[in-house]
Write a protein that holds these residues in place. Structure first.
Motif, PDB file in Angstrom:
ATOM      1  N   GLY A  90       0.595  -1.511  -0.197  1.00 15.67           N
ATOM      2  CA  GLY A  90      -0.249   0.088   0.057  1.00 15.67           C
ATOM      3  C   GLY A  90       0.829   1.438  -0.317  1.00 15.67           C
ATOM      4  N   LEU A  91       2.033   0.923  -0.485  1.00 13.81           N
ATOM      5  CA  LEU A  91       2.761   1.984  -0.907  1.00 13.81           C
ATOM      6  C   LEU A  91       3.101   2.962  -2.248  1.00 13.81           C
ATOM      7  CD1 LEU A  91       5.346   0.578   2.283  1.00 13.81           C
ATOM      8  CD2 LEU A  91       3.988   2.195   2.047  1.00 13.81           C
ATOM      9  N   THR A  92       3.317   4.343  -1.963  1.00 14.91           N
ATOM     10  CA  THR A  92       3.686   4.891  -3.134  1.00 14.91           C
ATOM     11  C   THR A  92       5.588   4.802  -3.268  1.00 14.91           C
ATOM     12  OG1 THR A  92       3.940   6.966  -1.800  1.00 14.91           O
ATOM     13  CG2 THR A  92       1.669   6.507  -3.256  1.00 14.91           C
ATOM     14  N   SER A  93       5.964   5.579  -3.906  1.00 20.60           N
ATOM     15  CA  SER A  93       7.240   5.348  -4.347  1.00 20.60           C
ATOM     16  C   SER A  93       7.710   7.191  -3.888  1.00 20.60           C
ATOM     17  CB  SER A  93       7.961   4.936  -6.209  1.00 20.60           C
ATOM     18  OG  SER A  93       6.958   6.560  -6.404  1.00 20.60           O
ATOM     19  N   HIS A 105      -6.020  -5.544   5.272  1.00 22.69           N
ATOM     20  CA  HIS A 105      -6.900  -5.963   6.755  1.00 22.69           C
ATOM     21  C   HIS A 105      -6.628  -4.785   7.351  1.00 22.69           C
ATOM     22  CE1 HIS A 105      -9.676  -7.588   4.235  1.00 22.69           C
ATOM     23  NE2 HIS A 105      -9.375  -8.807   4.347  1.00 22.69           N
ATOM     24  N   LEU A 106      -5.579  -4.954   8.237  1.00 19.55           N
ATOM     25  CA  LEU A 106      -4.939  -3.847   9.341  1.00 19.55           C
ATOM     26  C   LEU A 106      -4.683  -2.559   9.133  1.00 19.55           C
ATOM     27  CD1 LEU A 106      -4.290  -5.583  12.317  1.00 19.55           C
ATOM     28  CD2 LEU A 106      -3.019  -5.778  11.196  1.00 19.55           C
ATOM     29  N   ALA A 107      -4.783  -2.783   7.333  1.00 19.51           N
ATOM     30  CA  ALA A 107      -3.876  -0.989   7.211  1.00 19.51           C
ATOM     31  C   ALA A 107      -4.923   0.404   7.812  1.00 19.51           C
ATOM     32  CB  ALA A 107      -3.486  -0.684   5.571  1.00 19.51           C
ATOM     33  N   PRO A 108      -6.182   0.602   7.817  1.00 17.22           N
ATOM     34  CA  PRO A 108      -6.610   1.100   8.632  1.00 17.22           C
ATOM     35  C   PRO A 108      -6.308   1.682   9.410  1.00 17.22           C
ATOM     36  CG  PRO A 108      -8.408   0.173   6.510  1.00 17.22           C
ATOM     37  CD  PRO A 108      -6.817  -0.584   7.413  1.00 17.22           C
ATOM     38  N   ALA A 109      -6.382   0.646  10.349  1.00 15.41           N
ATOM     39  CA  ALA A 109      -6.255   0.476  12.262  1.00 15.41           C
ATOM     40  C   ALA A 109      -4.908   1.415  11.953  1.00 15.41           C
ATOM     41  CB  ALA A 109      -5.932  -0.383  12.826  1.00 15.41           C
ATOM     42  N   LEU A 110      -3.715   0.790  11.617  1.00 18.08           N
ATOM     43  CA  LEU A 110      -2.173   1.368  11.582  1.00 18.08           C
ATOM     44  C   LEU A 110      -1.978   2.865  10.996  1.00 18.08           C
ATOM     45  CD1 LEU A 110      -0.210  -2.099   9.824  1.00 18.08           C
ATOM     46  CD2 LEU A 110      -0.707  -1.128  12.065  1.00 18.08           C
ATOM     47  N   LEU A 111      -2.823   3.373   9.952  1.00 17.70           N
ATOM     48  CA  LEU A 111      -3.190   4.788   9.697  1.00 17.70           C
ATOM     49  C   LEU A 111      -3.588   5.271  11.022  1.00 17.70           C
ATOM     50  CD1 LEU A 111      -4.590   4.176   6.549  1.00 17.70           C
ATOM     51  CD2 LEU A 111      -2.201   5.035   6.371  1.00 17.70           C
ATOM     52  N   ILE A 130      -6.143   2.975   0.287  1.00 12.94           N
ATOM     53  CA  ILE A 130      -4.705   1.920  -0.003  1.00 12.94           C
ATOM     54  C   ILE A 130      -5.093   0.323   0.963  1.00 12.94           C
ATOM     55  CG2 ILE A 130      -3.393   1.954   2.158  1.00 12.94           C
ATOM     56  CD1 ILE A 130      -3.090   3.815   2.789  1.00 12.94           C
ATOM     57  N   ARG A 131      -6.583   0.536   1.473  1.00 12.63           N
ATOM     58  CA  ARG A 131      -6.999  -0.923   1.705  1.00 12.63           C
ATOM     59  C   ARG A 131      -8.066  -1.523   0.267  1.00 12.63           C
ATOM     60  NH1 ARG A 131     -12.005  -2.653   2.671  1.00 12.63           N
ATOM     61  NH2 ARG A 131     -11.947  -4.790   4.062  1.00 12.63           N
ATOM     62  N   ALA A 132      -8.426  -0.937   0.200  1.00 12.93           N
ATOM     63  CA  ALA A 132      -8.626  -1.186  -1.273  1.00 12.93           C
ATOM     64  C   ALA A 132      -7.488  -1.619  -2.537  1.00 12.93           C
ATOM     65  CB  ALA A 132      -9.324  -0.445  -1.983  1.00 12.93           C
ATOM     66  N   GLY A 133      -6.527  -0.585  -2.457  1.00 12.86           N
ATOM     67  CA  GLY A 133      -5.755  -1.261  -3.219  1.00 12.86           C
ATOM     68  C   GLY A 133      -4.821  -2.151  -2.560  1.00 12.86           C
ATOM     69  N   MET A 134      -4.542  -2.578  -0.982  1.00 12.69           N
ATOM     70  CA  MET A 134      -3.918  -3.760  -1.101  1.00 12.69           C
ATOM     71  C   MET A 134      -4.881  -4.806  -1.419  1.00 12.69           C
ATOM     72  SD  MET A 134      -2.137  -2.085   2.443  1.00 12.69           S
ATOM     73  CE  MET A 134      -1.294  -3.451   3.323  1.00 12.69           C
ATOM     74  N   LEU A 135      -6.040  -5.169  -0.950  1.00  9.75           N
ATOM     75  CA  LEU A 135      -6.740  -5.860  -1.177  1.00  9.75           C
ATOM     76  C   LEU A 135      -6.330  -6.279  -2.908  1.00  9.75           C
ATOM     77  CD1 LEU A 135      -9.648  -5.427   0.890  1.00  9.75           C
ATOM     78  CD2 LEU A 135      -8.164  -6.737   1.483  1.00  9.75           C
TER      79      LEU A 135
END
Length: 531
Positions: free
Chosen positions: A365-368, A401-407, A457-462
């Motif tokens: 879920g990262l950009t460059s 799925h965890l990304a929103p909580a981390l953000l 971010i979550r959608a992109g990772m999924l």
């Protein structure tokens, strides 16, 4: 274009029409010097019946799904050869486990010819398990249900994952028994036979060029190279030395993209011989493959490779480069200076690194925007995953799925990380998860530097981390059921594998990690080259 029954489709035959071939039609095993292929018809089977069909591929090819039995299935089994077909088996050689094996060729695959898809492109249909050819050596040219089902499912699963691959149109049972020694241990037994109709623009391999060069057949080598350029790489210009250099660079680029995708989803091919390398950069020949479950770069699903682990997960990028060097050596006689091809090897290395980096950014879920930090993060991840034996597919899906909580930076991320590690690990000894815990803390800090919102971010990772892959134990369950006539497990797997990034709550159990019972079960963990 309306759908047409396969037995009524007009086939085109450029490979046979434009290249030098042996036309005796004899099926006996023998050396076939001087030719690109042998004309040979499939050997009929006793009771052909349709077991599985790819609706998506059938629609693309404009071919109607057939009934369980009938003329179309007879065609898919090799029992019916229509007037427009010119069936053939290709001649090729190759390096197997690093050693030159001489003439190999299509020992149990027979191409029927090419058909036009709905977009006008041409696709070759090849029957794998269709009977003996001059290249069968000591085998019978047949394939068993277990290997055929695995190839059918994995071809379409890889396509749905976005991995460059050959495709599979159908799986047909033959009604005949085939004798195989699954692990080469003297326990041969009868198994049900089957035939896969696999599909690609061409099935030409590195080994097709290698056999010509090895035998000094420079005219055939040039003719095959020119054929490949005209039909599969027309954008590179008219055949000639300059086009050959551009072509090798493009083969190297495509091969790098393919291997980077393998590494991204945890796929292990298991038998990366040069005769199993597509000239189009497609995954070809699904034999003893597997997906990483406990993360281990040294893991191979191929029992034949246990001694050297030449084709282990972490070795695949290196072996692909070795294979490209073998191809370059074969193409050398076509150029005034074979050193011109070295630039293609640089293309491979550069493309592999860039593509792997890009794919991993998507998975995380990262950009460059922070290249140095991201590169360090990625370099440290394999070791962190290996120590607690993390399931790669499960880990990345749950991390999505965890990304929103981390953000949200809620302050309890260590508890979230501990739960993730506990559910994703196959074995966590005391302190073995410390590196991964530290890595996850670094990742969370980096993720919070992203400008996109949590939902995006979550959608992109999924969309980058599949929930479902064809784990060997799932394939084995489908095989065992199909051998009793129960196709329900196969059909359920097909439903999730053609949409592997979707949730499919009704099939939740198919996303589970490998169960303990499957760790050492034949076919559910490791396999041999036997089919």
């Amino acid at each position: 274009m309306s759908d047409t029954s396969l037995d009524q489709i007009l086939f085109e035959n450029p490979f046979v029409d434009e290249l030098r071939g042996e036309t005796s039609g004899e099926k006996g095993s023998r050396q076939v010097p001087g030719y690109c292929y042998s004309r040979v018809e499939p050997t009929p089977v006793q009771r052909p019946h349709l077991l599985a069909w790819s609706d998506e591929l059938g629609d693309f090819l404009g071919i109607t799904k057939p009934a369980e039995t009938g003329p179309a299935v007879d065609t898919l089994a090799g029992n019916l050869v229509t007037e427009s077909m010119k069936p053939f088996a290709a001649r090729y050689g190759g390096h197997q486990f690093g050693n030159w094996a001489g003439q190999l060729g299509d020992g149990r695959a027979i191409s029927l010819g090419q058909v036009r898809a709905v977009d006008g492109s041409r696709w070759e249909i090849q029957l794998k398990g269709a009977g003996p050819t001059p290249y069968s050596r000591r085998a019978d040219g047949r394939a068993v249900l277990r290997s055929s089902l695995r190839e059918f499912l994995c071809s379409e699963a890889m396509y749905a994952l976005g991995v460059p691959t050959t495709r599979a149109l159908s799986l047909v049972g033959t009604g005949d028994a085939v004798v195989r020694d699954m692990f080469y241990d003297g326990n041969a037994q009868e198994e049900p036979g089957a035939i896969v109709a696999r599909v690609a623009p061409t099935f030409i391999r590195f080994g097709n060029f290698q056999i010509m060069a090895a035998h000094g057949e420079i005219d055939n080598l040039r003719a095959l190279a020119d054929y490949t350029l005209r039909h599969n790489y027309p954008e590179l210009g008219a055949p000639g030395p300059e086009a050959y250099v551009r072509w090798f660079g493009e083969v190297a680029r495509r091969t790098a993209v393919m291997v980077a995708h393998w590494m991204s989803v945890g796929f292990v091919h298991g038998v990366m011989n040069t005769d199993n390398m597509s000239i189009l950069g497609l995954t070809i020949d699904y034999g003893p493959y597997g997906w990483l479950e406990p993360y281990d770069p040294d893991w191979t699903p191929n029992t034949t490779d246990f001694g050297s682990r030449r084709y282990a997960f972490g070795q695949q990028p290196r072996v692909a480069l070795w294979n490209l060097m073998a191809l370059a050596q074969a193409l050398g006689p076509l150029l005034p200076d074979a050193q011109q091809l070295r630039a293609g090897l640089d293309v491979y290395a550069r493309t592999l690194a860039e593509t792997q980096h890009e794919l991993m950014l998507r998975k995380l879920g990262l950009t460059s925007q922070f290249p140095d930090e991201d590169r360090a993060l990625m370099q440290d991840l394999p070791q962190a995953l290996m120590e607690p034996e993390i399931d790669m597919t499960w880990f990345f899906r749950q991390l999505s799925h965890l990304a929103p909580a981390l953000l949200a930076d809620a302050g309890d991320e260590d508890a979230l990380f501990a739960e993730l590690i506990a559910t994703a690990a196959y074995s966590v000894a005391p302190d073995e998860d410390r590196n991964l815990l530290g890595w996850l803390r670094r990742y969370a800090a980096r993720l919070r530097q992203e400008p996109a919102d949590a939902d995006a971010i979550r959608a992109g990772m999924l969309a980058a981390n599949p929930k479902y892959v064809l784990r060997n134990y799932l394939a084995q369950q489908a095989i065992e059921a199909a051998e009793t006539g129960d196709l329900s497990a196969l059909e359920r797997l097909m439903q999730v594998l053609k949409a592997p990034f979707d949730e499919h709550p009704e099939y939740e159990e198919l996303a589970a990690k490998r169960p303990d019972w499957a760790r050492d079960k034949p076919g559910a963990a490791t396999l041999s080259c036997s089919s």
